[in-house]
Write an enzyme that holds these catalytic residues in place. Structure first.
Site, PDB file in Angstrom:
ATOM      1  N   ASP A   1      47.175  39.673  36.419  1.00  0.00           N
ATOM      2  CA  ASP A   1      45.863  39.912  35.786  1.00  0.00           C
ATOM      3  C   ASP A   1      45.590  41.393  35.496  1.00  0.00           C
ATOM      4  OD1 ASP A   1      45.561  37.202  36.288  1.00  0.00           O
ATOM      5  OD2 ASP A   1      44.352  37.509  38.090  1.00  0.00           O
TER       6      ASP A   1
ATOM      7  N   ARG B   1      38.475  34.551  57.087  1.00  0.00           N
ATOM      8  CA  ARG B   1      37.498  33.446  57.027  1.00  0.00           C
ATOM      9  C   ARG B   1      38.275  32.137  56.926  1.00  0.00           C
ATOM     10  NH1 ARG B   1      35.332  36.639  53.020  1.00  0.00           N
ATOM     11  NH2 ARG B   1      35.835  35.034  51.498  1.00  0.00           N
TER      12      ARG B   1
ATOM     13  N   MET C   1      45.761  33.224  31.265  1.00  0.00           N
ATOM     14  CA  MET C   1      45.154  33.553  32.566  1.00  0.00           C
ATOM     15  C   MET C   1      44.589  34.970  32.559  1.00  0.00           C
ATOM     16  SD  MET C   1      47.554  31.974  35.521  1.00  0.00           S
ATOM     17  CE  MET C   1      47.453  30.256  35.989  1.00  0.00           C
ATOM     18  N   GLY C   2      44.089  35.391  33.690  1.00  0.00           N
ATOM     19  CA  GLY C   2      43.545  36.755  33.809  1.00  0.00           C
ATOM     20  C   GLY C   2      42.275  36.826  34.626  1.00  0.00           C
ATOM     21  N   ARG C   3      41.815  35.655  35.090  1.00  0.00           N
ATOM     22  CA  ARG C   3      40.549  35.548  35.832  1.00  0.00           C
ATOM     23  C   ARG C   3      39.413  36.236  35.075  1.00  0.00           C
ATOM     24  NH1 ARG C   3      40.572  36.558  41.977  1.00  0.00           N
ATOM     25  NH2 ARG C   3      41.558  38.466  41.342  1.00  0.00           N
TER      26      ARG C   3
ATOM     27  N   ARG D   1      53.211  33.166  35.017  1.00  0.00           N
ATOM     28  CA  ARG D   1      53.583  33.694  36.337  1.00  0.00           C
ATOM     29  C   ARG D   1      55.049  33.466  36.662  1.00  0.00           C
ATOM     30  NH1 ARG D   1      48.653  31.893  39.860  1.00  0.00           N
ATOM     31  NH2 ARG D   1      50.229  30.885  41.137  1.00  0.00           N
TER      32      ARG D   1
ATOM     33  N   ASP E   1      43.741  41.646  44.646  1.00  0.00           N
ATOM     34  CA  ASP E   1      42.504  42.124  45.283  1.00  0.00           C
ATOM     35  C   ASP E   1      42.195  41.398  46.596  1.00  0.00           C
ATOM     36  OD1 ASP E   1      41.993  39.758  43.943  1.00  0.00           O
ATOM     37  OD2 ASP E   1      40.023  40.366  43.196  1.00  0.00           O
ATOM     38  N   GLY E   2      42.378  40.065  46.613  1.00  0.00           N
ATOM     39  CA  GLY E   2      42.068  39.302  47.825  1.00  0.00           C
ATOM     40  C   GLY E   2      42.987  39.708  48.970  1.00  0.00           C
TER      41      GLY E   2
ATOM     42  N   ARG F   1      46.551  25.230  10.497  1.00  0.00           N
ATOM     43  CA  ARG F   1      45.661  24.956  11.636  1.00  0.00           C
ATOM     44  C   ARG F   1      45.143  26.242  12.272  1.00  0.00           C
ATOM     45  NH1 ARG F   1      49.603  20.510  14.450  1.00  0.00           N
ATOM     46  NH2 ARG F   1      48.632  18.671  13.551  1.00  0.00           N
TER      47      ARG F   1
ATOM     48  N   GLY G   1      48.441  34.559  44.346  1.00  0.00           N
ATOM     49  CA  GLY G   1      49.304  33.936  43.333  1.00  0.00           C
ATOM     50  C   GLY G   1      50.577  34.752  43.152  1.00  0.00           C
TER      51      GLY G   1
ATOM     52  N   ASP H   1      43.976  43.458  37.251  1.00  0.00           N
ATOM     53  CA  ASP H   1      42.562  43.759  37.481  1.00  0.00           C
ATOM     54  C   ASP H   1      42.296  44.580  38.740  1.00  0.00           C
ATOM     55  OD1 ASP H   1      43.212  41.785  39.268  1.00  0.00           O
ATOM     56  OD2 ASP H   1      41.543  40.457  38.795  1.00  0.00           O
TER      57      ASP H   1
ATOM     58  N   GLU I   1      40.953  33.047  30.097  1.00  0.00           N
ATOM     59  CA  GLU I   1      40.344  31.931  30.844  1.00  0.00           C
ATOM     60  C   GLU I   1      38.939  32.257  31.346  1.00  0.00           C
ATOM     61  OE1 GLU I   1      42.769  31.033  34.279  1.00  0.00           O
ATOM     62  OE2 GLU I   1      42.567  33.051  35.090  1.00  0.00           O
TER      63      GLU I   1
ATOM     64  N   HIS J   1      50.294  28.686  34.176  1.00  0.00           N
ATOM     65  CA  HIS J   1      51.242  29.230  35.154  1.00  0.00           C
ATOM     66  C   HIS J   1      52.572  29.645  34.554  1.00  0.00           C
ATOM     67  CE1 HIS J   1      48.241  27.096  37.492  1.00  0.00           C
ATOM     68  NE2 HIS J   1      48.532  27.944  38.461  1.00  0.00           N
ATOM     69  N   LEU J   2      52.808  29.286  33.267  1.00  0.00           N
ATOM     70  CA  LEU J   2      54.035  29.789  32.632  1.00  0.00           C
ATOM     71  C   LEU J   2      54.044  31.320  32.652  1.00  0.00           C
ATOM     72  CD1 LEU J   2      54.145  27.401  29.554  1.00  0.00           C
ATOM     73  CD2 LEU J   2      55.806  27.489  31.424  1.00  0.00           C
TER      74      LEU J   2
ATOM     75  N   THR K   1      49.648  41.642  40.569  1.00  0.00           N
ATOM     76  CA  THR K   1      48.921  40.559  39.914  1.00  0.00           C
ATOM     77  C   THR K   1      49.205  40.591  38.416  1.00  0.00           C
ATOM     78  OG1 THR K   1      46.791  39.664  39.199  1.00  0.00           O
ATOM     79  CG2 THR K   1      46.744  41.933  39.904  1.00  0.00           C
TER      80      THR K   1
HETATM   81  O1  F6P Z   1      45.366  35.875  39.923  1.00  0.00           O
HETATM   82  C1  F6P Z   1      46.478  35.326  39.310  1.00  0.00           C
HETATM   83  C2  F6P Z   1      46.136  34.010  38.698  1.00  0.00           C
HETATM   84  O2  F6P Z   1      47.303  33.540  38.062  1.00  0.00           O
HETATM   85  C3  F6P Z   1      44.929  34.019  37.756  1.00  0.00           C
HETATM   86  O3  F6P Z   1      45.247  34.560  36.501  1.00  0.00           O
HETATM   87  C4  F6P Z   1      44.540  32.574  37.764  1.00  0.00           C
HETATM   88  O4  F6P Z   1      43.170  32.391  37.495  1.00  0.00           O
HETATM   89  C5  F6P Z   1      44.836  32.152  39.168  1.00  0.00           C
HETATM   90  O5  F6P Z   1      45.781  33.046  39.678  1.00  0.00           O
HETATM   91  C6  F6P Z   1      45.371  30.747  39.274  1.00  0.00           C
HETATM   92  O6  F6P Z   1      45.588  30.416  40.593  1.00  0.00           O
HETATM   93  P1  F6P Z   1      46.277  29.070  41.110  1.00  0.00           P
HETATM   94  O7  F6P Z   1      47.674  29.450  41.486  1.00  0.00           O
HETATM   95  O8  F6P Z   1      45.463  28.703  42.305  1.00  0.00           O
HETATM   96  O9  F6P Z   1      46.242  28.062  40.023  1.00  0.00           O
END
Ligand code: F6P
Length: 368
Positions: free
Chosen positions: A149, A88, A191-193, A295, A125-126, A184, A15, A151, A244, A292-293, A147
């Site tokens: 995240d 893979r 995000m953050g996995r 990112r 990481d990936g 309210r 990402g 992480d 998330e 995605h905002l 990232t």
């Molecule tokens: O790892 C970055 C990240 O933005 C995560 O926080 C999120 O879960 C994931 O990527 C979303 O990925 P995609 O771009 O496939 O929606």
């Protein structure tokens, strides 16, 4: 002694994160300053694996002009992808079934055939696990930790994280007034996995009343108690930040979709939490998903600087004959750590860290 470098390649994988272009700029300028030629691989490794799809510009030469005026730009001039892991790689057979192929040999040969001596892989990481495998198979590789995240292990911070937290914080600031006006509960999914760094940092900075993170499975009755306690004090609105990847005690992570050849996509927990809190408290609730905002947009000053420092450090590392390492922030310096250590495990929020203690001292509920 490693052979002298003449040509390097750069790729951006996974990402996108604010700061990618700043890293590319720093690598290219630092490489050119040493008399090296610099190349960019398009869309992860796709530019090498499927050059025809790019009209034979799957690998592009990067000069001073290519990286002019990009430090502050979001996205990546090279493009990126978080599907099709080359180790893979999913191939569809005639009968419709999917077979996974290891295409790392094509990457290594493709770089060698072009006289490229080393790769700087910018990723999370990936992507860095792929980079580690390429290193183990003989390629000279340096990783740069990216990232939102945060992480990745063995670095205090990854670039992109600060921008994401700053943006989430300013969203929380905005949500306060509308939450108060309507009395309210606003539930904000970030995000953050499987790690709660964004939720925790934005939640504290944006003065949330509850923060739900993957590291602390939650019980919503505890969050409802917090909201009711605020009501009794005359504060008829509340802000709940939910990562998330958060889940209830004994519950599951909310998964949006699962596709072959890519990680499961998380999402949906904000709606679930908002629905259940409405039932528990009788209050009107709304869910907002920042998604995605987080990112997008221009990297913060911190991210620009750390990205430029990471990029320049990656080139210094190559110049010093290093390989199989990741540049990492170890304040006040940027140092090198083995890629194998950086990718061994996910960096989660430690339950006894200062930020968790701070949040608890401020009366923020974690739903525990
Ligand atoms: O790892 C970055 C990240 O933005 C995560 O926080 C999120 O879960 C994931 O990527 C979303 O990925 P995609 O771009 O496939 O929606």
């Amino acid at each position: 002694m490693a052979e002298k470098i003449k040509r390097i390649a750069i790729n951006t994988g996974g990402g996108d994160a604010p700061g990618l272009n700043a890293v590319i700029r720093a690598i290219v300028l630092s490489g050119l300053n040493r008399g090296w030629e610099c190349y960019g691989i398009r869309e992860g490794y796709n530019g090498l694996l499927d050059p025809a799809a790019f009209g034979d510009t799957g690998i592009i030469r990067l000069g001073e002009e290519s990286v002019r005026g990009i430090t502050h730009l979001g996205g990546t001039i090279l493009g990126t992808t978080n599907r099709g892991n080359p180790l893979r790689f999913p191939i569809r057979r005639h009968d419709g079934t999917i077979q996974e192929m290891d295409r790392s040999g094509e990457i290594i040969d493709g770089l060698h055939n072009r006289g490229i001596d080393a790769l700087v892989a910018i990723g999370g990481d990936g992507s860095l696990a792929i980079a580690l495998e390429l290193y183990r198979r003989g390629l000279r590789v340096i990783g740069v930790p990216k990232t939102i995240d945060n992480d990745l292990d063995r670095t205090v911070i990854t670039f992109g994280f600060d921008t994401a937290v700053s943006f989430a914080t300013s969203c929380l600031d905005r949500l306060h007034s509308t939450a108060e006006a309507h009395q309210r509960v606003m539930v904000v999914e970030v995000m953050g996995r499987y790690a709660g760094w964004i939720a925790l940092n934005a939640g504290i900075s944006g003065t949330a009343d509850a923060i739900l993170i993957p590291e602390i499975p939650y019980d919503l009755t505890k969050v409802a108690e917090k909201i009711e306690e605020r009501d009794r004090k005359g504060r008829h609105f509340s802000i709940v930040v939910v990562a998330e990847g958060a889940k209830a005690v004994g519950g599951h992570v909310a998964v949006k979709s699962k596709e072959i050849g890519r990680q499961e996509r998380l999402g949906g927990i904000g709606d679930l939490v908002a629905h259940d809190l409405a039932e528990l408290t009788g209050k009107e609730t709304r869910a907002v998903v920042l998604g995605h905002l987080l990112r997008g947009g221009s990297p913060s000053t911190f991210d620009r600087l750390i990205s430029l420092r990471f990029g320049a450090a990656a080139v210094r590392a190559l110049d010093e004959g290093q390989s199989g390492i990741m540049v990492a922030l170890d304040p006040p310096t940027v140092n090198y750590v083995p890629l194998a250590e950086a990718t061994r495990r996910m960096k989660c929020v430690p339950l006894d860290c200062d930020s968790i203690l701070t949040a608890r001292d401020l009366g923020i509920s974690f739903g525990d």
